[in-house]
Design a protein around this motif. Structure first.
Motif, short mmCIF file in Angstrom:
data_model
loop_
_atom_site.label_atom_id
_atom_site.label_comp_id
_atom_site.label_asym_id
_atom_site.label_seq_id
_atom_site.Cartn_x
_atom_site.Cartn_y
_atom_site.Cartn_z
N PHE A 261 20.32 8.35 -34.52
CA PHE A 261 18.89 8.30 -34.81
C PHE A 261 18.11 7.68 -33.65
CE2 PHE A 261 15.26 5.89 -36.46
CZ PHE A 261 14.52 6.94 -36.98
N LEU A 262 18.70 6.66 -33.04
CA LEU A 262 18.03 5.99 -31.93
C LEU A 262 17.88 6.93 -30.74
CD1 LEU A 262 16.83 3.40 -30.84
CD2 LEU A 262 19.13 2.71 -30.09
N GLU A 263 18.92 7.73 -30.47
CA GLU A 263 18.86 8.68 -29.36
C GLU A 263 17.80 9.76 -29.63
OE1 GLU A 263 23.47 8.55 -27.72
OE2 GLU A 263 22.95 9.86 -29.41
N MET A 264 17.74 10.25 -30.85
CA MET A 264 16.72 11.25 -31.20
C MET A 264 15.31 10.67 -31.09
SD MET A 264 18.47 13.23 -34.41
CE MET A 264 17.09 14.33 -34.55
N LEU A 265 15.16 9.42 -31.54
CA LEU A 265 13.85 8.78 -31.45
C LEU A 265 13.43 8.61 -30.00
CD1 LEU A 265 11.57 7.48 -33.06
CD2 LEU A 265 12.81 5.30 -32.93
N LEU A 266 14.40 8.20 -29.15
CA LEU A 266 14.10 8.03 -27.73
C LEU A 266 13.71 9.37 -27.08
CD1 LEU A 266 14.01 6.19 -25.27
CD2 LEU A 266 16.46 6.62 -24.93
N ALA A 267 14.41 10.44 -27.46
CA ALA A 267 14.09 11.76 -26.92
C ALA A 267 12.70 12.20 -27.34
CB ALA A 267 15.14 12.77 -27.38
N MET A 268 12.34 11.93 -28.59
CA MET A 268 11.01 12.30 -29.09
C MET A 268 9.92 11.53 -28.34
SD MET A 268 11.74 12.50 -33.19
CE MET A 268 10.03 12.74 -33.58
N VAL A 269 10.18 10.25 -28.06
CA VAL A 269 9.20 9.45 -27.33
C VAL A 269 9.01 10.00 -25.92
CG1 VAL A 269 8.77 7.17 -26.32
CG2 VAL A 269 9.58 7.35 -28.67
N LEU A 270 10.13 10.36 -25.27
CA LEU A 270 10.04 10.92 -23.91
C LEU A 270 9.27 12.24 -23.90
CD1 LEU A 270 13.65 10.15 -22.60
CD2 LEU A 270 11.51 9.06 -21.90
N PHE A 271 9.58 13.11 -24.87
CA PHE A 271 8.85 14.38 -24.96
C PHE A 271 7.35 14.15 -25.20
CE2 PHE A 271 12.98 16.58 -25.93
CZ PHE A 271 12.91 17.48 -24.88
N ALA A 272 7.03 13.17 -26.04
CA ALA A 272 5.63 12.87 -26.32
C ALA A 272 4.92 12.37 -25.07
CB ALA A 272 5.53 11.84 -27.44
N MET A 273 5.60 11.52 -24.30
CA MET A 273 5.00 11.00 -23.07
C MET A 273 4.77 12.11 -22.06
SD MET A 273 7.10 7.41 -22.63
CE MET A 273 6.29 7.05 -21.10
N VAL A 274 5.77 13.01 -21.94
CA VAL A 274 5.60 14.15 -21.03
C VAL A 274 4.44 15.03 -21.48
CG1 VAL A 274 6.67 16.27 -20.19
CG2 VAL A 274 7.99 14.16 -20.27
N GLY A 275 4.33 15.25 -22.81
CA GLY A 275 3.23 16.07 -23.33
C GLY A 275 1.88 15.45 -23.08
N LEU A 276 1.76 14.12 -23.29
CA LEU A 276 0.49 13.44 -23.04
C LEU A 276 0.11 13.49 -21.56
CD1 LEU A 276 0.88 10.29 -25.35
CD2 LEU A 276 -0.69 12.22 -25.66
N ALA A 277 1.12 13.30 -20.69
CA ALA A 277 0.85 13.38 -19.26
C ALA A 277 0.38 14.77 -18.87
CB ALA A 277 2.11 12.99 -18.48
N SER A 278 0.99 15.80 -19.46
CA SER A 278 0.59 17.18 -19.16
C SER A 278 -0.83 17.45 -19.60
CB SER A 278 1.55 18.16 -19.83
OG SER A 278 2.88 17.97 -19.38
N VAL A 279 -1.18 16.95 -20.80
CA VAL A 279 -2.54 17.13 -21.31
C VAL A 279 -3.55 16.43 -20.41
CG1 VAL A 279 -4.11 16.57 -23.20
CG2 VAL A 279 -1.84 17.49 -23.71
N ALA A 280 -3.20 15.21 -19.96
CA ALA A 280 -4.11 14.47 -19.08
C ALA A 280 -4.32 15.19 -17.76
CB ALA A 280 -3.55 13.06 -18.83
N VAL A 281 -3.23 15.73 -17.20
CA VAL A 281 -3.35 16.48 -15.94
C VAL A 281 -4.18 17.73 -16.14
CG1 VAL A 281 -2.07 17.81 -14.23
CG2 VAL A 281 -1.20 15.59 -14.97
N LEU A 282 -3.92 18.45 -17.25
CA LEU A 282 -4.68 19.67 -17.53
C LEU A 282 -6.16 19.37 -17.74
CD1 LEU A 282 -4.73 22.70 -18.10
CD2 LEU A 282 -4.20 22.19 -20.50
N SER A 283 -6.46 18.27 -18.47
CA SER A 283 -7.85 17.88 -18.70
C SER A 283 -8.54 17.53 -17.38
CB SER A 283 -7.90 16.70 -19.66
OG SER A 283 -9.23 16.25 -19.85
N SER A 284 -7.81 16.81 -16.51
CA SER A 284 -8.39 16.44 -15.22
C SER A 284 -8.67 17.66 -14.37
CB SER A 284 -7.43 15.49 -14.49
OG SER A 284 -7.92 15.17 -13.21
N VAL A 285 -7.73 18.61 -14.36
CA VAL A 285 -7.92 19.83 -13.59
C VAL A 285 -9.10 20.63 -14.14
CG1 VAL A 285 -6.89 22.06 -13.00
CG2 VAL A 285 -5.53 19.97 -12.83
N THR A 286 -9.21 20.71 -15.47
CA THR A 286 -10.30 21.45 -16.10
C THR A 286 -11.65 20.83 -15.76
OG1 THR A 286 -8.87 22.10 -17.94
CG2 THR A 286 -11.24 22.28 -18.29
#
Length: 204
Positions: free
Chosen positions: A8-33
């Motif tokens: 469960f801890l490994e899955m939670l850590l993976a979800m957190v990493l994916f969420a951080m990557v997603g937020l970073a992508s949204v921020a970059v896309l928003s900045s570019v837009t």
């Protein structure tokens, strides 16, 4: 064979990493837009400014020695009329006639000479013109918005190596200096030298 799944801890850590990557992508896309939108706005302003300068240059280079009429009144004894607050301008205004309004074969029921004027109203640099050069009283001119977000529109006139802030003479100035202050692009100044032989009192 030992099949061990994710904890469960490994899955939670993976979800957190994916969420951080997603937020970073949204921020970059928003900045570019936002950068693209800002670039588009700046490009539109620049194109507006270029069109306005081309229109001013064309009109002044084709200026006519014909006497002007102000708001349909009888012809003045001036070939160019310019002063502050002319034609309800919030800054300087100018009125004259130009002879570059093409009418091949005189097909249209109008002259090739056009009465034009420039003024500043509600932050807009406006070009006014009438369909007929000798428009009568109560004839509303056509309006073209050349530039928006204008904070200042100043015109000075060169005569005998001296710049004057108003012009009400029976002859034309040697040159006209336009100063425009626009919100996004700042201050711009252009000098238009009038055609040779047009500025002295012998023009008719």
């Amino acid at each position: 064979m030992n099949n061990k799944g994710f904890t469960f801890l490994e899955m939670l850590l993976a979800m957190v990493l994916f969420a951080m990557v997603g937020l970073a992508s949204v921020a970059v896309l928003s900045s570019v837009t936002k950068s693209d939108e800002a670039s588009q706005v700046a490009m539109h302003r620049l194109q507006q400014l270029q069109r306005a300068m081309l229109m001013l240059e064309r009109d002044f280079m084709q200026i006519s020695a014909r006497y002007v009429r102000i708001e349909g009144d009888p012809p003045q004894q001036e070939r160019l009329w310019g002063e502050q607050y002319l034609l309800e301008s919030e800054d300087h205004g100018v009125s004259f006639t130009q002879q570059g309004w093409r009418n091949p074969g005189m097909i249209l029921p109008r002259s090739e000479v056009q009465a034009v004027a420039y003024r500043l109203q509600e932050g807009q640099l406006q070009r006014l013109f009438t369909l007929y050069v000798d428009a009568v009283n109560n004839t509303d001119p056509q309006q073209q918005v050349l530039l928006e977000g204008v904070e200042a529109f100043e015109i000075t006139y060169l005569s005998n190596d001296k710049w004057e802030e108003r012009w009400q003479h029976e002859y034309l100035p040697q040159a006209v200096k336009i100063r425009i202050v626009q919100q996004d692009l700042g201050e711009l100044e252009r000098i238009f030298v009038l055609p040779n032989g047009m500025w002295r009192g012998d023009a008719s």
